[in-house]
Design an enzyme around this catalytic site. Structure first.
Site, mmCIF file in Angstrom:
data_model
loop_
_atom_site.group_PDB
_atom_site.id
_atom_site.type_symbol
_atom_site.label_atom_id
_atom_site.label_comp_id
_atom_site.label_asym_id
_atom_site.label_seq_id
_atom_site.Cartn_x
_atom_site.Cartn_y
_atom_site.Cartn_z
ATOM 1 N N GLU A 125 -1.904 138.803 -38.639
ATOM 2 C CA GLU A 125 -0.487 138.482 -38.831
ATOM 3 C C GLU A 125 -0.233 137.934 -40.217
ATOM 4 O OE1 GLU A 125 1.047 139.874 -36.197
ATOM 5 O OE2 GLU A 125 2.387 139.926 -37.897
ATOM 6 N N THR A 143 -2.263 148.023 -39.797
ATOM 7 C CA THR A 143 -3.408 147.847 -40.697
ATOM 8 C C THR A 143 -4.284 149.092 -40.746
ATOM 9 O OG1 THR A 143 -3.410 145.482 -40.187
ATOM 10 C CG2 THR A 143 -5.425 146.376 -41.156
ATOM 11 N N GLY A 148 -5.160 145.894 -31.955
ATOM 12 C CA GLY A 148 -5.638 145.563 -30.616
ATOM 13 C C GLY A 148 -5.212 146.645 -29.645
HETATM 14 C C1 LIG Z 1 -2.514 135.626 -29.551
HETATM 15 C C2 LIG Z 1 -2.041 136.906 -29.035
HETATM 16 C C3 LIG Z 1 -2.761 138.100 -29.517
HETATM 17 C C4 LIG Z 1 -2.962 138.188 -31.016
HETATM 18 C C5 LIG Z 1 -3.311 139.584 -31.442
HETATM 19 C C6 LIG Z 1 -3.352 139.764 -32.939
HETATM 20 C C7 LIG Z 1 -2.204 140.634 -33.373
HETATM 21 C C8 LIG Z 1 -2.249 140.857 -34.840
HETATM 22 C C9 LIG Z 1 -1.407 141.756 -35.391
HETATM 23 C C10 LIG Z 1 -1.402 142.007 -36.822
HETATM 24 O O1 LIG Z 1 -2.175 141.465 -37.579
HETATM 25 S S1 LIG Z 1 -0.194 143.117 -37.308
HETATM 26 C C11 LIG Z 1 -0.454 143.315 -39.016
HETATM 27 C C12 LIG Z 1 -0.058 142.083 -39.786
HETATM 28 N N1 LIG Z 1 -0.068 142.369 -41.169
HETATM 29 C C13 LIG Z 1 0.546 141.597 -42.066
HETATM 30 O O2 LIG Z 1 1.070 140.545 -41.773
HETATM 31 C C14 LIG Z 1 0.547 142.130 -43.459
HETATM 32 C C15 LIG Z 1 0.720 141.015 -44.463
HETATM 33 N N2 LIG Z 1 1.294 141.557 -45.685
HETATM 34 C C16 LIG Z 1 2.663 141.564 -45.869
HETATM 35 O O3 LIG Z 1 3.436 141.115 -45.063
HETATM 36 C C17 LIG Z 1 3.170 142.136 -47.175
HETATM 37 O O4 LIG Z 1 2.379 143.110 -47.698
HETATM 38 C C18 LIG Z 1 3.303 141.045 -48.226
HETATM 39 C C19 LIG Z 1 2.020 140.313 -48.379
HETATM 40 C C20 LIG Z 1 4.378 140.106 -47.746
HETATM 41 C C21 LIG Z 1 3.654 141.606 -49.580
HETATM 42 O O5 LIG Z 1 4.839 142.367 -49.439
HETATM 43 P P1 LIG Z 1 5.094 143.500 -50.515
HETATM 44 O O6 LIG Z 1 3.853 144.253 -50.739
HETATM 45 O O7 LIG Z 1 6.287 144.245 -50.099
HETATM 46 O O8 LIG Z 1 5.365 142.788 -51.886
HETATM 47 P P2 LIG Z 1 6.134 141.499 -52.279
HETATM 48 O O9 LIG Z 1 6.716 141.804 -53.610
HETATM 49 O O10 LIG Z 1 5.198 140.349 -52.162
HETATM 50 O O11 LIG Z 1 7.350 141.299 -51.242
HETATM 51 C C22 LIG Z 1 8.521 142.055 -51.460
HETATM 52 C C23 LIG Z 1 9.691 141.219 -51.010
HETATM 53 O O12 LIG Z 1 9.728 141.274 -49.580
HETATM 54 C C24 LIG Z 1 9.753 139.964 -49.062
HETATM 55 N N3 LIG Z 1 9.059 139.975 -47.778
HETATM 56 C C25 LIG Z 1 7.788 140.326 -47.552
HETATM 57 N N4 LIG Z 1 7.514 140.189 -46.247
HETATM 58 C C26 LIG Z 1 8.654 139.773 -45.640
HETATM 59 C C27 LIG Z 1 9.015 139.455 -44.290
HETATM 60 N N5 LIG Z 1 8.119 139.519 -43.285
HETATM 61 N N6 LIG Z 1 10.273 139.059 -44.032
HETATM 62 C C28 LIG Z 1 11.156 138.965 -45.039
HETATM 63 N N7 LIG Z 1 10.894 139.229 -46.360
HETATM 64 C C29 LIG Z 1 9.646 139.633 -46.623
HETATM 65 C C30 LIG Z 1 9.032 139.136 -50.089
HETATM 66 O O13 LIG Z 1 9.396 137.761 -49.962
HETATM 67 C C31 LIG Z 1 9.561 139.743 -51.361
HETATM 68 O O14 LIG Z 1 10.861 139.280 -51.571
HETATM 69 P P3 LIG Z 1 11.202 138.501 -52.917
HETATM 70 O O15 LIG Z 1 10.309 137.302 -52.943
HETATM 71 O O16 LIG Z 1 10.890 139.437 -54.051
HETATM 72 O O17 LIG Z 1 12.660 138.159 -52.794
HETATM 73 C C1 LIG Z 2 -8.603 139.642 -34.387
HETATM 74 C C2 LIG Z 2 -7.702 140.519 -35.231
HETATM 75 C C3 LIG Z 2 -6.694 141.248 -34.624
HETATM 76 C C4 LIG Z 2 -5.879 142.085 -35.378
HETATM 77 N N1 LIG Z 2 -4.923 142.834 -34.739
HETATM 78 C C5 LIG Z 2 -4.169 143.685 -35.470
HETATM 79 C C6 LIG Z 2 -3.192 144.504 -34.824
HETATM 80 O O1 LIG Z 2 -3.030 144.439 -33.612
HETATM 81 N N2 LIG Z 2 -2.461 145.360 -35.573
HETATM 82 C C7 LIG Z 2 -2.633 145.460 -36.937
HETATM 83 O O2 LIG Z 2 -1.938 146.255 -37.576
HETATM 84 N N3 LIG Z 2 -3.549 144.681 -37.588
HETATM 85 C C8 LIG Z 2 -4.310 143.814 -36.884
HETATM 86 N N4 LIG Z 2 -5.247 143.034 -37.515
HETATM 87 C C9 LIG Z 2 -5.461 143.202 -38.957
HETATM 88 C C10 LIG Z 2 -4.895 142.036 -39.750
HETATM 89 O O3 LIG Z 2 -3.497 142.122 -39.775
HETATM 90 C C11 LIG Z 2 -5.473 142.090 -41.173
HETATM 91 O O4 LIG Z 2 -6.853 141.836 -41.062
HETATM 92 C C12 LIG Z 2 -4.818 141.061 -42.068
HETATM 93 O O5 LIG Z 2 -3.502 141.476 -42.355
HETATM 94 C C13 LIG Z 2 -5.595 140.821 -43.362
HETATM 95 O O6 LIG Z 2 -5.725 142.030 -44.091
HETATM 96 P P1 LIG Z 2 -7.184 142.517 -44.521
HETATM 97 O O7 LIG Z 2 -8.047 142.463 -43.348
HETATM 98 O O8 LIG Z 2 -7.030 143.794 -45.258
HETATM 99 O O9 LIG Z 2 -7.706 141.379 -45.516
HETATM 100 P P2 LIG Z 2 -7.474 141.396 -47.128
HETATM 101 O O10 LIG Z 2 -6.038 141.411 -47.458
HETATM 102 O O11 LIG Z 2 -8.354 142.430 -47.736
HETATM 103 O O12 LIG Z 2 -8.029 139.895 -47.462
HETATM 104 C C14 LIG Z 2 -9.331 139.684 -47.997
HETATM 105 C C15 LIG Z 2 -9.228 138.574 -49.014
HETATM 106 O O13 LIG Z 2 -8.375 139.030 -50.083
HETATM 107 C C16 LIG Z 2 -7.410 138.037 -50.392
HETATM 108 N N5 LIG Z 2 -6.164 138.644 -50.879
HETATM 109 C C17 LIG Z 2 -5.592 139.798 -50.462
HETATM 110 N N6 LIG Z 2 -4.421 140.004 -51.080
HETATM 111 C C18 LIG Z 2 -4.248 138.942 -51.934
HETATM 112 C C19 LIG Z 2 -3.212 138.560 -52.851
HETATM 113 N N7 LIG Z 2 -2.112 139.304 -53.037
HETATM 114 N N8 LIG Z 2 -3.358 137.386 -53.512
HETATM 115 C C20 LIG Z 2 -4.451 136.603 -53.319
HETATM 116 N N9 LIG Z 2 -5.463 136.916 -52.471
HETATM 117 C C21 LIG Z 2 -5.358 138.076 -51.786
HETATM 118 C C22 LIG Z 2 -7.172 137.329 -49.070
HETATM 119 O O14 LIG Z 2 -6.661 136.016 -49.295
HETATM 120 C C23 LIG Z 2 -8.559 137.300 -48.451
HETATM 121 O O15 LIG Z 2 -9.243 136.149 -48.923
HETATM 122 C C24 LIG Z 2 -6.076 142.183 -36.785
HETATM 123 C C25 LIG Z 2 -7.086 141.434 -37.401
HETATM 124 C C26 LIG Z 2 -7.901 140.603 -36.627
HETATM 125 C C27 LIG Z 2 -8.995 139.807 -37.310
#
Ligand SMILES: CCCCCCC/C=C/C(=O)SCCNC(=O)CCNC(=O)[C@H](O)C(C)(C)COP(=O)(O)OP(=O)(O)OC[C@H]1O[C@@H](n2cnc3c(N)ncnc32)[C@H](O)[C@@H]1OP(=O)(O)O
Ligand SMILES: Cc1cc2nc3c(=O)[nH]c(=O)nc-3n(C[C@H](O)[C@H](O)[C@H](O)COP(=O)(O)OP(=O)(O)OC[C@H]3O[C@@H](n4cnc5c(N)ncnc54)[C@H](O)[C@@H]3O)c2cc1C
Length: 613
Positions: free
Chosen positions: A463, A181, A220
């Site tokens: 996530e 992120t 994190g």
């Molecule tokens: C409790 C213990 C400790 C906790 C600590 C917290 C730790 C936190 C860590 C994090 O937060 S890490 C960062 C997490 N970030 C995300 O999850 C990002 C979310 N966004 C996405 O995954 C992608 O941007 C999206 C929203 C899925 C969009 O993907 P994209 O921009 O590529 O466009 P699309 O056209 O929507 O998707 C393209 C195509 O790819 C398929 N796809 C997307 N993701 C996946 C996947 N994970 N696995 C398999 N396939 C995937 C998607 O379905 C599309 O396919 P089609 O539908 O076109 O066939």
């Molecule tokens: C406690 C915590 C721990 C984290 N740890 C990690 C980590 O270890 N590593 C890491 O990489 N990231 C980490 N993150 C980041 C986290 O993965 C992002 O915050 C998360 O993916 C959401 O993205 P964003 O914050 O940009 O929110 P945004 O995507 O900007 O969301 C804001 C609003 O926009 C809306 N929105 C966005 N896109 C769309 C769409 N396509 N259609 C409709 N609505 C949409 C959402 O629904 C939401 O209401 C952490 C976040 C938190 C809070």
């Protein structure tokens, strides 16, 4: 270790119509797993119990609560070396500490558990988690290291890279994070700006965060703890953007822990919860890493800079899919912990009278209190059992993927995305209901429930933000609906779109049939998914583009994903309760609990169920 049990609590327990041991064994995977599980907290308790404040005692008990274990008569055959070391330092509550002090205390405990896990040779991931959770009940500064950092190495690294890096992670020679992120982008991964430009002369990548919005933000452990990151960046080679790839990036000196040249790193500041996790920011100023530092299991960059694309560009997303499964499971257990506290409290709290002059009653005797809590007990069981069912699907799909068969990847992505959203939203609502059910004492940090909420509610965001995850699942469900409309063959999990019919046999004057409950949820999901598809097509018929029509239908698409998850959960709960081999009294009770969960769901979503008749 004897302990006196409140007479009201003892009385409530004595009225049980089932043997809790049957359930406990089922929930934890059998008597041997349960024995191991009890052994660990008891060991922790023995090590800690001399140096604790009252609040910590509550926190520890809360941590133990999830193990629903009675420690009487447990014998521990384990060396006390750690006990001596830990007692000298003591076990201080973080409730009254500053964020800095709380982080340091959690770090102290986490380092201690890391050492003990290695000394005790705890190999099982679940056992490691139980052990750590007792010592570090809040956010663990090593959370990213334990899960996403190691998972990324295991799933994205080549065999050589795994051989080289995993032992460093396992022995804490390095401490890692997963840095994806950025300040400007969390959801839209194609919008990530950090670049990894290949320098063919020196066979190195030059990592750069060219803008303020490209700064890595949120990961994190980035703030203070980690000295290496698995960092996702846009690969540029031979002048071409090759999309997001993962890289092993050293951040801090392994001896001095100071940021390396070109690295600016720090903590992002106070958060709503998760106080003992040092979420941080990172800026890279043309930092060079060798070509070998790109994780090349699926995609490669050859020495001459040639990019070899992956068989499927979504494989780079696998660490997120894997961790969504962890979140799906943890949501159910978090709610289980909160409702255990609230139910026990409701058995011992006497307040007000039901019959004037009859004396104050246990608040558990109020119908309203029972509704608040029993529905959450049912929800906790439903989420835990559905998570197990989803994991079984995941394991079979993942083993196929490891052999190169990716056909289940779309289903897996849809299931993890929708269940992660459904479970975390249900958990957040449920934990808050449990807190409020405890009145003022639920608002005390010492109750443990506030921290459960403020820590875990972030799972609705990280996530994959929940709305976005629902829309991801809806992509798959909509494709299945289109295929169903054409009479094409569907994946097993969505075949109900073609077969679901509303032939409910139950009548209002008889006990509802469980098969009718599953049929009702299936029909509701099929109807909502079909409605969302119809709205999308209506948008197209109005001349909107595919993406505009998608946005036009997005509210219904989110509902479709949640209805799908709700059906998956109810079906898993009922089918597992029927098939678990319980004795009659336990099975009767659990099926009653399953009915309560399903019927409560129908009341909460009565609009959907009324609409589908
Ligand atoms: C409790 C213990 C400790 C906790 C600590 C917290 C730790 C936190 C860590 C994090 O937060 S890490 C960062 C997490 N970030 C995300 O999850 C990002 C979310 N966004 C996405 O995954 C992608 O941007 C999206 C929203 C899925 C969009 O993907 P994209 O921009 O590529 O466009 P699309 O056209 O929507 O998707 C393209 C195509 O790819 C398929 N796809 C997307 N993701 C996946 C996947 N994970 N696995 C398999 N396939 C995937 C998607 O379905 C599309 O396919 P089609 O539908 O076109 O066939
Ligand atoms: C406690 C915590 C721990 C984290 N740890 C990690 C980590 O270890 N590593 C890491 O990489 N990231 C980490 N993150 C980041 C986290 O993965 C992002 O915050 C998360 O993916 C959401 O993205 P964003 O914050 O940009 O929110 P945004 O995507 O900007 O969301 C804001 C609003 O926009 C809306 N929105 C966005 N896109 C769309 C769409 N396509 N259609 C409709 N609505 C949409 C959402 O629904 C939401 O209401 C952490 C976040 C938190 C809070």
């Amino acid at each position: 270790m004897g302990k006196s049990v409140n007479p009201d609590l003892a009385k409530a327990r004595s009225q049980a119509t089932f043997d809790p041991a049957n359930l406990t064994n089922y929930l934890y995977g059998g008597p041997e797993k349960l024995r191991r599980k009890r052994y660990l907290p008891a060991f922790v308790f023995k090590e800690l119990c001399t140096e604790m404040s009252l609040t910590d005692l509550c926190l520890i008990f809360l941590g133990l609560l999830t193990h629903v274990s009675d420690y009487l008569g447990l014998t521990l055959s384990i060396e006390n070396m750690a006990a001596k070391e830990y007692k000298e330092e003591g076990f201080k509550s973080t409730d009254d500490m500053s964020r800095e002090e709380a982080y340091e205390e959690s770090m102290r405990r986490a380092v201690y558990t890391n050492k003990r896990v290695l000394q005790l040779n705890l190999q099982d991931q679940e056992e490691q988690y139980y052990f750590r959770e007792i010592f570090v009940p809040g956010a663990n500064p090593f959370a990213l290291h334990y899960v996403m950092f190691k998972d990324a190495i295991n799933t994205q690294g080549t065999e050589d890279q795994i051989q080289k890096w995993l032992p460093l992670a396992e022995t804490y020679a390095v401490t890692g994070t997963y840095a994806q992120t950025e300040l400007g982008h969390g959801t839209f991964l194609r919008g990530l700006e950090t670049t990894a430009e290949y320098d063919v002369q020196r066979e190195e990548f030059i990592l750069n965060t060219p803008t303020i919005t490209s700064s890595k933000f949120w990961p994190g452990a980035l703030g203070k703890t980690a000295n290496v990151a698995i960092l996702n960046a846009k690969l540029i080679t031979k002048g071409r953007n090759c999309g997001m790839q993962s890289f092993w990036v050293p951040l801090r000196h392994l001896e001095t822990h100071q940021p390396l040249p070109g690295i600016t790193v720090g903590d992002i500041g106070p958060k709503f919860g998760y106080h003992t996790s040092d979420n941080g920011f990172l800026q890279l100023n043309r930092v060079r890493i060798p070509r070998e530092n790109m994780l090349m299991r699926y995609s490669k960059v050859l020495q001459d800079g040639t990019f070899v694309p992956p068989e499927n560009d979504r494989l780079v997303y696998v660490p997120m899919t894997q961790f969504r499964f962890v979140v799906i499971g943890r949501s159910g257990w978090t709610l289980a912990k909160a409702v255990t506290v609230a139910t026990r409290y409701s058995a011992v709290r006497r307040q007000s009278e039901i019959t004037p002059g009859g004396g104050e009653v246990q608040i558990l005797d109020f119908q309203t209190q029972q509704h608040k809590l029993f529905t959450q007990i049912a929800s906790a069981y439903a989420m835990i059992i559905a998570a197990k069912a989803a994991k079984d699907l995941y394991d079979s799909a993942f083993s196929k993927m490891e052999k190169g068969n990716l056909e289940d990847l779309p289903m897996l992505h849809a299931l993890t995305s929708s269940m992660k959203a459904f479970n975390t939203w249900e958990m957040a609502t449920g934990v808050e209901q449990c807190r409020m059910a405890c009145g003022g004492h639920g608002y005390l940090l010492a109750s443990g429930i506030p921290q459960m909420y403020t820590d875990m509610v972030s799972a609705c965001t990280y996530e994959g933000e929940n709305t976005v995850m629902c829309l991801q699942a809806a992509r798959f469900l909509n494709k299945c609906q289109e295929a169903a409309n054409k009479g094409e063959r569907l994946p097993q999990l969505t075949r109900f779109l073609q077969t679901s019919r509303l032939n409910i046999s139950s009548s209002l004057d008889q006990d509802v049939d469980l098969n009718d409950i599953i049929a009702a949820y299936e029909f509701r999901a099929a109807t909502v998914i079909s409605e969302a598809n119809a709205r999308l097509n209506a948008g197209l018929a109005m001349g909107k583009s595919q993406s505009e029509a998608w946005n036009y239908a997005s509210q219904l698409l989110v509902k479709a994903a949640l209805a799908f998850s709700h059906w998956f959960t109810v079906r898993a709960l009922i089918e597992n309760m029927r098939g678990a081999g319980f004795d009659n009294s336990t099975e009767t009770l659990l099926l009653q609990l399953a009915k309560l969960y399903a019927l409560d769901g129908m009341l909460r979503y009565s609009g959907d169920f009324r609409k589908v008749g």
